[in-house]
Scaffold this active site. Structure first.
Site, PDB file in Angstrom:
ATOM      1  N   GLU A 110     -38.560 -19.718  -2.295  1.00 12.85           N
ATOM      2  CA  GLU A 110     -38.787 -19.052  -3.577  1.00 12.85           C
ATOM      3  C   GLU A 110     -39.191 -20.037  -4.668  1.00 12.85           C
ATOM      4  OE1 GLU A 110     -35.317 -17.249  -5.487  1.00 12.85           O
ATOM      5  OE2 GLU A 110     -36.664 -15.791  -6.396  1.00 12.85           O
ATOM      6  N   GLN A 148     -36.072  -8.800  -2.328  1.00  9.40           N
ATOM      7  CA  GLN A 148     -35.000  -9.730  -1.995  1.00  9.40           C
ATOM      8  C   GLN A 148     -33.748  -9.295  -2.738  1.00  9.40           C
ATOM      9  OE1 GLN A 148     -34.734 -12.908  -4.556  1.00  9.40           O
ATOM     10  NE2 GLN A 148     -34.808 -14.507  -3.008  1.00  9.40           N
ATOM     11  N   SER A 167     -29.042 -11.027  -6.227  1.00  5.97           N
ATOM     12  CA  SER A 167     -28.235 -11.018  -7.458  1.00  5.97           C
ATOM     13  C   SER A 167     -27.417  -9.741  -7.608  1.00  5.97           C
ATOM     14  CB  SER A 167     -29.137 -11.152  -8.682  1.00  5.97           C
ATOM     15  OG  SER A 167     -29.703 -12.425  -8.723  1.00  5.97           O
TER      16      SER A 167
END
Lengths: 351, 390
Positions: free
Chosen positions: B227, B109, B112
């Site tokens: 998540e 994923q 960030s």
């Protein structure tokens, strides 16, 4: 295991919440001369709630502990000053376990109020029983009897077994929690009826486990109410030009209250479900829920009071009533150390 | 040249001695799939079993007795897969879901960035349209299993002229593309489970978009919801050294089980562990009855992190000086040290404890938001410390 309430259980909740919104008058007890809210008690009795778990053939509703927990949550939310916990939980559970048929109908109907006399450590009360002229008499005392100030029927656990007495000299005590009375009971050659059972101590354990679940329900209701009022206040109270709930210090404390509330409710749902459907799992579930919920309610009530600032510390605001109820609940069954030791002992048995 | 690349790639993949752990993970996941035990609640048409959370719960309870070797699929199974099922086209679901369930493909994923952690929406990786394609440039960080991943869910900025939340798009990308560079990052345990990922003119076809162009924030929130449930909703595994049962056993082994303080702390830990486990059961039962957890997953995430810290404290109480040094090869010592050193990540990864509390306050309790200065300002005009020239 079913941890989510069904439609009927949710309806029961709405009914009780509505009743309490319309009739609860906690200040008549806190600020007035009433020992309990007798009008509310009658309403509860009319709805059949005082005999919720009493078998139908004895005048009760024959419902389960999940339902009773729903009712207790609402009573705890509202701090309803009625002797429900003493009568419809402690006394009723003991009498159901002991197979009584004589007193239960009156307790189920709410015509009489029951109380349970044990030692503060949940051992035998310092009471002795003597057989006389084919009957029994009690001598001795019980120091902290919940709702003993307003009860008509005393279910007594002594070293000589279980007894029911309808008379005692009672001294109302001044209590930390002004919404729930306690009394010292004294017996002097008081006539009593013996309730025979093969294992008196086992009955006490069962009563205590069910009481732990019932108390957790009151506590869970109290936490939910503290959360609700605190969040409402944080939305409207303005400081430095902003609602205080927009500040992280306040918002995050509210989030922790929510997290506590959700987890306590989860433990309660399981313990109540176990009381109805998995009695083998009940002792561990009951001890677990008190270990978590006892301190959690007090922490929540203290936090809620703090988040209200100065207004929370005033007599007029209800925050102190939740604070006192929470601490009192936490200490009722021997205090937190005792709860921890009890759970630790039961964990020895599982692992 | 591309034919040659294929040949080289195929041969290397076939012949270089593999990471044994990875091979084991893939074999195990494939076996689960063949046995009808993968994607228990996922739709049948994409390779799932179409069963209910009751069956999933049974699987979780039973498998908690074992250390399943397939954790490399956790991000795909817990986050990317569910989000593709929520937002993907039928073609995307058919392409990506079955191989994910079979264990053929690993996912990561890509959210960030160095300047966009808790404030993910301020990310600066750009995707610029070029004809039918998109061209991606930028950098991600803290990307778990990127070094092993075959595919990634990438959040990138496609429109810098609108406010930051509105100009994002999610893409499904091939991690093996030569325009993608993965550099391992060592964490405080000394291992390198996460990475920096760089994109240099990565070209993506139009059908790489997951959901709608400009709706990447919605896709990200959907995935972050999965998540939180996935991280917080974990069942403590039987082998987890921080599970109550194992700490109780450790206390017996060290002769600390009669100590009243140890007994009390173990009892508190058990109660907290049960409270979270039962909360997760409730979330599932509610979801099955038609109300998805939504932001309530943040409670699981937050309480999970707190439970981890509590367990580490109890472990330290039991082990005492034994937690500070151990003989080479002492598995128990290693495990405990790893647990101590991993604990901070549970309060950071997937959104910090502070972010979870803000989510609970804003979205569940409806408390007023903090003053926001950048919600209506085009991203291009934002004066953020990490803003880089386009």
């Amino acid at each position: 295991m079913q941890l989510v309430l069904d439609t009927e259980q949710q309806q029961l909740r709405s009914t009780v919440r509505k009743l309490l919104a319309d009739h609860n008058n906690v200040r008549s007890v806190v600020d007035g001369d009433d020992a309990y809210d007798a009008a509310l008690w009658r309403h509860l009795a009319e709805l059949g709630l005082t005999g919720l778990v009493v078998p139908e053939e004895l005048g009760g509703a024959g419902a389960g502990h999940v339902e009773r927990a729903v009712v207790l949550e609402e009573l705890g939310r509202a701090l309803a000053p009625v002797p429900f916990f003493a009568s419809a939980v402690l006394a009723v559970d003991a009498l159901v376990a002991l197979g009584d048929t004589q007193v239960l109908p009156a307790l189920a109907a709410g015509e009489k109020i029951g109380a349970l006399a044990v030692s503060p450590e949940w051992g035998p009360a310092p009471v002795s029983a003597t057989e006389r002229d084919g009957g029994w008499v009690l001598d001795g005392h019980a120091p902290f009897v919940i709702s003993g100030d307003v009860a008509d029927v005393f279910v007594v656990y002594s070293a000589d077994g279980w007894f029911v007495a309808e008379d005692a000299r009672r001294t109302p005590l001044t209590t930390l929690d002004p919404t729930r009375g306690q009394a010292k009971l004294e017996f002097a050659a008081t006539p009593a009826r013996r309730l025979d059972t093969a294992d008196p101590a086992a009955v006490l354990e069962e009563v205590r486990d069910l009481a732990s679940v019932a108390l957790a329900a009151e506590q869970v209701g109290g936490i939910a109410k503290v959360l609700e009022t605190t969040v409402e206040y944080a939305k409207v109270r303005v400081q430095f030009g902003r609602a205080i709930g927009s500040y992280q210090a306040v918002k995050h404390a509210c989030a922790d209250l929510y997290s506590t509330s959700e987890r306590a409710e989860s433990l309660l749902r399981h313990a109540a479900w176990a009381a109805d459907h998995d009695r083998e799992a009940l002792p561990l579930a009951a001890a677990t829920t008190q270990v978590f919920t006892g301190p959690a309610y007090f922490a929540a009530a203290a936090s809620g009071l703090q988040l209200h600032g100065g207004i929370g510390y005033t007599w007029e605001h209800d925050a102190h009533l939740y604070y006192k109820r929470a601490k009192s609940c936490e200490l009722l069954f021997g205090g937190h150390d005792e709860q921890l030791a009890r759970l630790a002992g039961r964990l020895d048995g599982v692992s | 040249m591309s034919e040659f690349r294929e040949k080289v790639r195929a041969w290397l993949a076939e012949n270089v001695p593999g990471d044994e752990e990875l091979a084991t993970a893939k074999r195990f996941q494939a076996a689960l799939y063949d046995a009808g035990l993968a994607g228990i609640t996922w739709p049948k048409e994409f390779g799932g079993q179409g069963l209910t959370s009751a069956e999933q719960q049974v699987f979780d309870q039973e498998s908690a007795r074992y250390d399943l070797p397939n954790s490399v699929f956790r991000i795909g199974m817990g986050m990317c897969g569910p989000t593709i099922l929520d937002l993907g086209t039928p073609e995307q679901k058919a392409r990506y879901i079955p191989p994910l369930l079979r264990g053929d493909e690993i996912w990561c994923q890509l959210f960030s960035e160095p300047g966009a952690g808790s404030d993910v929406a301020s990310l600066q990786t750009r995707a610029v349209r070029d004809g039918d394609e998109w061209v991606v440039n930028g950098q991600k960080v803290w990307t778990t299993v990127a070094h092993l991943a075959d595919f990634g869910a990438l959040l990138a900025r496609t429109d810098p002229d609108v406010p930051k939340h509105q100009g994002l798009t999610m893409f499904l990308i091939d991690m093996h593309d030569p325009a993608v560079t993965v550099r391992p990052l060592k964490d405080m345990t000394g291992r390198a489970p996460f990475n920096e990922v760089y994109f240099e003119n990565l070209r993506l076809p139009a059908d790489a978009v997951l959901g709608q162009v400009g709706q990447g924030w919605l896709a990200a929130v959907t995935m972050l919801g999965h998540e939180r449930v996935s991280i917080g909703g974990f069942v403590r595994k039987r082998h987890d050294p921080l599970a109550h049962a194992n700490l109780a056993e450790t206390a017996r082994r060290y002769g600390r089980d009669a100590d009243p303080v140890v007994r009390a702390e173990l009892a508190k830990l058990y109660a907290a562990e049960r409270a979270l486990a039962l909360f997760n059961v409730r979330l599932r039962q509610e979801a099955e009855a038609g109300s998805p957890p939504g932001a309530r997953g943040s409670v699981a995430k937050l309480a999970g992190a707190q439970l981890q810290q509590q367990a580490v404290a109890v472990a330290g109480l039991i082990a005492g000086p034994r937690a500070t040094a151990w003989e080479p090869g002492d598995a128990a010592g290693e495990e405990l040290a790893l647990a101590i050193n991993q604990t901070p990540s549970s309060s950071i990864a997937g959104g910090t404890d502070q972010i979870q509390r803000t989510i609970i306050g804003d979205r569940i309790l409806g408390l007023p938001r903090e003053p926001v200065v950048d919600r209506d300002v085009p991203f291009r005009e934002l004066r953020v410390g990490t803003q880089r020239p386009a």
